[in-house]
Design an enzyme around this catalytic site. Structure first.
Site, mmCIF file in Angstrom:
data_model
loop_
_atom_site.group_PDB
_atom_site.id
_atom_site.type_symbol
_atom_site.label_atom_id
_atom_site.label_comp_id
_atom_site.label_asym_id
_atom_site.label_seq_id
_atom_site.Cartn_x
_atom_site.Cartn_y
_atom_site.Cartn_z
ATOM 1 N N GLY A 28 0.948 -1.357 0.194
ATOM 2 C CA GLY A 28 -0.049 0.042 0.105
ATOM 3 C C GLY A 28 0.847 1.333 -0.068
ATOM 4 N N GLY A 101 -7.816 -5.612 4.585
ATOM 5 C CA GLY A 101 -8.939 -6.137 4.416
ATOM 6 C C GLY A 101 -10.083 -5.414 3.909
#
Ligand code: SF4
Length: 489
Positions: A28, A101
């Site tokens: 990320g 998630g």
């Protein structure tokens, strides 16, 4: 897809957290954050890369020997500053939390938390919902000092309320470090131990590579539905709370994870080599005349080398990547993706001119990147361009945390291989089969019998993904992309 890390050690934890976040930066690049604890919480979060967010001043300020960190790319939420993780609540005890998630009933939880428990969620980040459900479950037990039993009960409450995928790390002030993986274990999570003197230090992270570089050993996967609690005396407690089949995300081995990581005891590099081996068999069936195998860097390299080796073909790294542009797949807005491909990859024309080129990539998602690459290779004078993906066609939205949630985005949606080849401008496309993908993973760990391959076959392991949920998630994704574009204009 995000990366999380949590460490309970003897000494200043910031350095380890910082090193750990650098090791999972690939998970990320939108934002990152660290919260440490030394009697009070110290926070630093921001948009951008780990290297840019944290400074020498943070080393002084983020004191304590316990902390958690996260690198994020947005799923729900448009990547605003207030959506950066970790998150914090002050009661009970003071809890910090980060996750990887996607919570599929986020909107419902947000409403319920406000109406039933007067808890206002201030961000668009779904971890805030998990954190508040967890806090509510802990508060209900009215314990002054938490035992593992209290923590397990709170995690059980989360499992009963929160749907989707989530690998979570949290610290409860003066009580202990907590980690848990959703009942199906869709997203990865590992923990390990390091002896710093007589008392062990513990770390939890998304990928084993994080723990390797900090010299943590005895690395184990957190099981699906398992909770880990490291108490204030640094004693580790673990309990399996849910008994659903362990169903990890297949795409971790295809693309997300670093090749030097182990995901559920399967080495990602070995798996990609095996994917190359199986794809070579598919290519052989096609009787293509190929002069050179060229990987789309970086993830396809390991498989492409194996394909060339198995088929006795020349292997050339004829596409050169500028490492400083970022992952196009991970970038939130489609326009941004399109324009960045040409800046990101530059061809070595002499290796392509007059040749039949077999390009190898990990996957074909929207087709924009693949189309731009095929065009670039043709412009270099290639005779034929074949495109091989070492994963199966992506046709269904991922509701568990990957930025490919709008089904209309998939180039393979409602298209056969010939049509896909046409759409990306290739002479032929070759795909891995889903069975071969599963087999490649199982060669590393035969205990794995279930997988999430929902983006390939549309079978969602949590079993609760209704057309309405798919529509809601798709709408949120589009709104989120629009917001992102607005912010950028
Ligand atoms: S739908 Fe695909 S990307 Fe999403 S969790 Fe499942 S396998 Fe992974």
């Amino acid at each position: 897809m995000c990366g999380v890390i949590g460490i309970f050690t003897n000494d200043g934890v910031f350095r380890d957290l910082y090193q750990g976040l650098l090791a999972i930066q690939h998970r990320g690049q939108d934002s990152a954050g660290i919260i440490t604890y030394d009697g009070k919480f110290h926070t630093k979060k921001g948009n951008g890369l780990v290297l840019d967010i944290f400074t020498a001043e943070n080393l002084q300020r983020l004191r304590g020997n316990i902390g958690i960190g996260q690198t994020r790319y947005p799923t729900i939420g448009g990547g605003r500053g207030e959506d950066a993780q970790p998150f914090q609540v002050n009661s009970p005890f003071g809890i910090i939390m980060a996750h990887n998630g996607n919570v599929v009933n986020y909107a419902e939880l947000k409403k319920d938390l406000f109406e039933k428990h007067h808890r206002l969620l201030n961000s668009d980040n779904d971890v805030e919902a998990i954190l508040n459900v967890f806090a509510e479950e802990l508060a209900r037990q009215k314990a002054k000092k938490l035992s593992p039993h209290h923590v397990y009960k709170a995690v059980e409450g989360v499992f009963q309320t929160v749907r989707g995928s989530y690998s979570v790390v949290a610290y409860i002030a003066e009580q202990g470090l907590v980690a848990f993986r959703d009942p199906y274990g869709i997203k990865p999570l590992v923990y390990g131990k390091r002896m710093d003197g007589l008392i062990p230090s513990y770390a939890v992270a998304s990928e084993s590579v994080c723990l390797n570089i900090m010299n943590f050993g005895e690395i184990q996967s957190v099981e699906a539905g398992q909770a880990i609690f490291i108490d204030q005396n640094r004693k580790l407690h673990a309990k399996k709370i849910a008994n659903c089949p362990h169903t990890p995300c297949l795409f971790e081995w295809v693309y997300f994870a670093r090749p030097d990581s182990f995901i559920d005891d399967v080495n990602v590099y070995d798996c990609r080599v095996n994917l190359g081996r199986f794809l070579a068999e598919e290519i052989k069936k096609q009787n293509l005349e190929v002069d050179v195998v060229v990987p789309v860097p970086d993830s396809a390299r390991d498989a492409a080398i194996e394909i060339a080796r198995r088929l006795n073909l020349r292997y050339r790294e004829a596409l050169v990547k500028n490492r400083y542009i970022g992952r196009t797949f991970i970038m939130p807005a489609d326009e941004k993706r399109k324009t960045s491909v040409r800046q990101k990859l530059n061809p070595i024309a002499s290796e392509l001119k007059g040749k039949n080129v077999l390009l190898v990539d990990d996957s074909i998602v929207r087709g924009n990147t693949s189309r731009a690459i095929v065009q670039m290779v043709r412009e270099c004078g290639a005779k034929k361009v074949y495109f091989a993906a070492y994963s199966p066609p992506l046709r269904y939205p991922c509701v568990y945390g990957i930025d490919m949630q709008t089904k209309t985005e998939f180039v393979a949606r409602d298209a056969d291989y010939e049509q896909i080849a046409q759409k990306i401008g290739a002479d032929k496309v070759i795909y891995q089969t889903l069975d071969s993908l599963k087999k490649a993973v199982q060669l590393g760990n035969s205990r794995l019998t279930h997988f999430c391959g929902a983006c390939f076959d549309g079978i969602y392991p949590t079993g609760d993904i209704t057309p309405e949920i798919l529509q809601t998630i798709e709408r949120e994704r589009i709104e989120s992309q629009d917001r992102q574009l607005e912010l950028e204009i």
